[in-house]
Motif scaffolding. Structure first.
Motif, PDB file in Angstrom:
ATOM      1  N   GLY A   1      89.758  24.486  77.551  1.00 55.00           N
ATOM      2  CA  GLY A   1      88.818  25.331  76.811  1.00 55.00           C
ATOM      3  C   GLY A   1      88.787  24.938  75.353  1.00 55.00           C
ATOM      4  O   GLY A   1      89.412  23.952  74.954  1.00 55.00           O
ATOM      5  N   THR A   2      88.065  25.722  74.580  1.00 52.46           N
ATOM      6  CA  THR A   2      87.974  25.408  73.157  1.00 52.46           C
ATOM      7  C   THR A   2      89.242  25.816  72.410  1.00 52.46           C
ATOM      8  O   THR A   2      89.900  26.788  72.747  1.00 52.46           O
ATOM      9  N   VAL A   3      89.558  25.031  71.386  1.00 50.56           N
ATOM     10  CA  VAL A   3      90.523  25.419  70.358  1.00 50.56           C
ATOM     11  C   VAL A   3      89.672  25.386  69.093  1.00 50.56           C
ATOM     12  O   VAL A   3      89.047  24.365  68.796  1.00 50.56           O
TER      13      VAL A   3
ATOM     14  N   PHE B   1      87.881  27.225  65.210  1.00 49.55           N
ATOM     15  CA  PHE B   1      87.855  28.111  64.042  1.00 49.55           C
ATOM     16  C   PHE B   1      86.766  29.145  64.305  1.00 49.55           C
ATOM     17  O   PHE B   1      85.668  28.789  64.746  1.00 49.55           O
ATOM     18  N   ASP B   2      87.080  30.406  64.023  1.00 50.19           N
ATOM     19  CA  ASP B   2      86.098  31.486  64.187  1.00 50.19           C
ATOM     20  C   ASP B   2      85.835  32.167  62.853  1.00 50.19           C
ATOM     21  O   ASP B   2      86.715  32.233  61.985  1.00 50.19           O
ATOM     22  N   ASP B   3      84.624  32.710  62.754  1.00 54.70           N
ATOM     23  CA  ASP B   3      84.284  33.596  61.640  1.00 54.70           C
ATOM     24  C   ASP B   3      83.785  34.884  62.291  1.00 54.70           C
ATOM     25  O   ASP B   3      82.808  34.863  63.038  1.00 54.70           O
TER      26      ASP B   3
ATOM     27  N   GLY C   1      90.770  30.558  66.664  1.00 52.80           N
ATOM     28  CA  GLY C   1      90.179  31.139  67.871  1.00 52.80           C
ATOM     29  C   GLY C   1      90.105  30.073  68.948  1.00 52.80           C
ATOM     30  O   GLY C   1      90.834  29.073  68.921  1.00 52.80           O
ATOM     31  N   GLY C   2      89.198  30.291  69.867  1.00 50.52           N
ATOM     32  CA  GLY C   2      89.006  29.345  70.963  1.00 50.52           C
ATOM     33  C   GLY C   2      89.556  29.899  72.262  1.00 50.52           C
ATOM     34  O   GLY C   2      90.625  30.507  72.287  1.00 50.52           O
ATOM     35  N   ALA C   3      88.794  29.658  73.327  1.00 51.05           N
ATOM     36  CA  ALA C   3      89.180  30.192  74.639  1.00 51.05           C
ATOM     37  C   ALA C   3      90.567  29.702  75.046  1.00 51.05           C
ATOM     38  O   ALA C   3      91.424  30.477  75.484  1.00 51.05           O
TER      39      ALA C   3
ATOM     40  N   GLN D   1      78.752  44.753  72.245  1.00 48.19           N
ATOM     41  CA  GLN D   1      77.616  43.870  71.948  1.00 48.19           C
ATOM     42  C   GLN D   1      77.924  43.021  70.724  1.00 48.19           C
ATOM     43  O   GLN D   1      78.398  43.534  69.717  1.00 48.19           O
ATOM     44  N   ARG D   2      77.622  41.738  70.838  1.00 44.76           N
ATOM     45  CA  ARG D   2      77.820  40.880  69.667  1.00 44.76           C
ATOM     46  C   ARG D   2      76.707  39.843  69.597  1.00 44.76           C
ATOM     47  O   ARG D   2      76.104  39.494  70.606  1.00 44.76           O
ATOM     48  N   ASP D   3      76.450  39.385  68.379  1.00 42.84           N
ATOM     49  CA  ASP D   3      75.484  38.310  68.179  1.00 42.84           C
ATOM     50  C   ASP D   3      76.253  37.069  67.791  1.00 42.84           C
ATOM     51  O   ASP D   3      77.141  37.131  66.934  1.00 42.84           O
TER      52      ASP D   3
ATOM     53  N   THR E   1      87.091  39.766  69.905  1.00 41.71           N
ATOM     54  CA  THR E   1      87.024  38.325  70.176  1.00 41.71           C
ATOM     55  C   THR E   1      88.253  37.871  70.963  1.00 41.71           C
ATOM     56  O   THR E   1      89.375  38.198  70.600  1.00 41.71           O
ATOM     57  N   GLY E   2      87.992  37.124  72.003  1.00 43.26           N
ATOM     58  CA  GLY E   2      89.099  36.553  72.774  1.00 43.26           C
ATOM     59  C   GLY E   2      89.637  37.481  73.851  1.00 43.26           C
ATOM     60  O   GLY E   2      90.524  37.092  74.605  1.00 43.26           O
ATOM     61  N   ALA E   3      89.077  38.699  73.946  1.00 44.68           N
ATOM     62  CA  ALA E   3      89.595  39.632  74.952  1.00 44.68           C
ATOM     63  C   ALA E   3      89.433  39.053  76.363  1.00 44.68           C
ATOM     64  O   ALA E   3      90.344  39.130  77.189  1.00 44.68           O
ATOM     65  N   GLY E   4      88.276  38.450  76.602  1.00 46.98           N
ATOM     66  CA  GLY E   4      88.020  37.879  77.928  1.00 46.98           C
ATOM     67  C   GLY E   4      88.983  36.736  78.237  1.00 46.98           C
ATOM     68  O   GLY E   4      89.484  36.601  79.352  1.00 46.98           O
ATOM     69  N   ASP E   5      89.232  35.911  77.236  1.00 44.76           N
ATOM     70  CA  ASP E   5      90.130  34.768  77.442  1.00 44.76           C
ATOM     71  C   ASP E   5      91.574  35.240  77.591  1.00 44.76           C
ATOM     72  O   ASP E   5      92.349  34.693  78.375  1.00 44.76           O
ATOM     73  N   THR E   6      91.925  36.254  76.823  1.00 44.85           N
ATOM     74  CA  THR E   6      93.279  36.799  76.915  1.00 44.85           C
ATOM     75  C   THR E   6      93.483  37.438  78.284  1.00 44.85           C
ATOM     76  O   THR E   6      94.545  37.291  78.904  1.00 44.85           O
TER      77      THR E   6
HETATM   78  P1  AMP Z   1      85.585  35.798  74.205  1.00 46.30           P
HETATM   79  O1  AMP Z   1      85.528  36.865  73.157  1.00 46.30           O
HETATM   80  O2  AMP Z   1      86.642  36.018  75.226  1.00 46.30           O
HETATM   81  O3  AMP Z   1      84.235  35.498  74.781  1.00 46.30           O
HETATM   82  O4  AMP Z   1      86.027  34.455  73.478  1.00 46.30           O
HETATM   83  C1  AMP Z   1      85.774  34.182  72.140  1.00 46.30           C
HETATM   84  C2  AMP Z   1      86.272  32.788  71.805  1.00 46.30           C
HETATM   85  O5  AMP Z   1      85.466  31.829  72.483  1.00 46.30           O
HETATM   86  C3  AMP Z   1      86.147  32.516  70.325  1.00 46.30           C
HETATM   87  O6  AMP Z   1      87.444  32.353  69.790  1.00 46.30           O
HETATM   88  C4  AMP Z   1      85.288  31.251  70.204  1.00 46.30           C
HETATM   89  O7  AMP Z   1      85.910  30.248  69.435  1.00 46.30           O
HETATM   90  C5  AMP Z   1      85.113  30.773  71.626  1.00 46.30           C
HETATM   91  N1  AMP Z   1      83.692  30.463  71.921  1.00 46.30           N
HETATM   92  C6  AMP Z   1      82.580  31.063  71.426  1.00 46.30           C
HETATM   93  N2  AMP Z   1      81.466  30.500  71.920  1.00 46.30           N
HETATM   94  C7  AMP Z   1      81.867  29.512  72.754  1.00 46.30           C
HETATM   95  C8  AMP Z   1      81.180  28.547  73.566  1.00 46.30           C
HETATM   96  N3  AMP Z   1      79.852  28.483  73.623  1.00 46.30           N
HETATM   97  N4  AMP Z   1      81.935  27.708  74.311  1.00 46.30           N
HETATM   98  C9  AMP Z   1      83.266  27.763  74.278  1.00 46.30           C
HETATM   99  N5  AMP Z   1      83.975  28.621  73.524  1.00 46.30           N
HETATM  100  C10 AMP Z   1      83.297  29.490  72.767  1.00 46.30           C
END
Ligand code: AMP
Length: 303
Positions: A7-9, A11-13, A26-28, A92-94, A232-237
């Protein structure tokens, strides 16, 4: 048991009603690996960053036993960047910005030492990369794929090819509707099972998560929290906790997955309490045990 994470590693804003976190980690794959590291030690990370990504972050994950052999560092490249803004309703997020940067031409070649991985967590990433990783794994026990609307919008056909190859698909409710063309989640699940997966996990943010197979359904609520600072990241966590627990127990029955969904939900409930990985880096086994007990208390009743 070995867990391969992809998955991604990043930087998030992040902007939420609680504040603005600029250029945080951040990053999945980062969230998945941190969450899973509370369950098992043999985690194999697969991702890509630029030279701008802090070495200390890599060292911290390595110190938790996560193998970094599969992390490619591109010396003249920039790390994946994502910016998002949450509404008052944090379900909801944009997305404000998605800069793929080094991800644009990432062609992951798994290290030899990763190729016997049994449990595979394909975090949100381009379906091309998810497929490329699966092609290099001859003997898996369980493959779980997470994705999002972004990839449905720009690469739906390739995403369906990836989905056809996995055991479990995790998506949120809106994405299940987009993928299936059905509004009812029961009908959406029926369509998605025709695409290949044997199990489906539909994440519903503050309303919990649903585990489905063609003939069974299990629902786990989210823990009601007084303060959600950053979802952010709740789904990945959730995915990291789910997969970490499954890799630890080796139980891939529906009953085993039910427990894993509760563990995933418990880990996600920590994640949202602070910005970025703030909370995820500080947990103890006792914190996790107590939180699991709160889920048990929340859901048990007698008639
Ligand atoms: P989640 O909130 O679980 O959807 O995951 C948020 C994380 O996913 C953030 O830390 C982002 O860096 C990462 N992310 C956001 N958009 C994408 C994307 N299109 N592809 C892969 N990772 C993403």
């Amino acid at each position: 048991m070995s867990l391969l994470t992809v998955g991604t590693v990043a930087f998030d804003d992040i902007q939420t009603p609680y504040g603005h976190a600029e250029k945080v980690i951040g990053g999945a794959c980062t969230y998945i690996s941190w969450a899973a590291s509370y369950f098992i030690k043999d985690i194999r990370l697969t991702s890509i960053v630029g030279a701008d990504f802090p070495k200390e972050e890599i060292a911290e994950l390595a110190a938790r036993g996560v193998s970094m052999e599969g992390l490619k560092v591109i010396e003249d490249g920039k790390t994946f960047f994502w910016a998002g803004k949450y509404h008052e309703n944090m379900n909801q997020r944009d997305t404000i910005t998605t800069d793929l940067n080094v991800l644009d031409d990432f062609d992951p070649e798994l290290p030899e030492s990763y190729k016997d991985s049994q449990y595979i967590m394909l975090g949100n990433l381009t379906p091309d990369i998810q497929i490329r990783v699966m092609e290099q794994l001859p003997s898996t026990k369980l493959i779980v794929l997470d994705t999002m609307n972004f990839w449905m919008d720009i690469a739906m056909d390739r995403l369906k090819e990836a989905i056809a190859k996995v055991d479990v698909l995790t998506i949120n409710d809106e994405e299940a509707r987009q993928l299936s063309g059905e509004y009812s989640l029961v009908k959406a699940a029926e369509q998605i099972f025709k695409m290949g997966p044997k199990y489906l996990i539909i994440k519903k943010g503050e309303h919990g998560a649903m585990l489905m197979s063609p003939d069974k359904t299990f629902y786990c609520p989210a823990l009601p929290l007084a303060e959600v600072k950053d979802p952010t990241g709740a789904g990945d966590t959730f995915a990291g906790g789910f997969m970490g627990y499954i890799a630890k127990t080796g139980d891939i029955s529906f009953e085993g997955m039910k427990k894993a969904v509760v563990y995933g939900s418990a880990m996600a409930s920590f994640c949202v309490e602070e910005f970025s990985l703030g909370k995820m880096k500080t947990l103890t086994q006792q914190d996790i045990d107590r939180r699991i007990q709160r889920f048990v208390d929340l859901t048990s009743f007698s008639i």
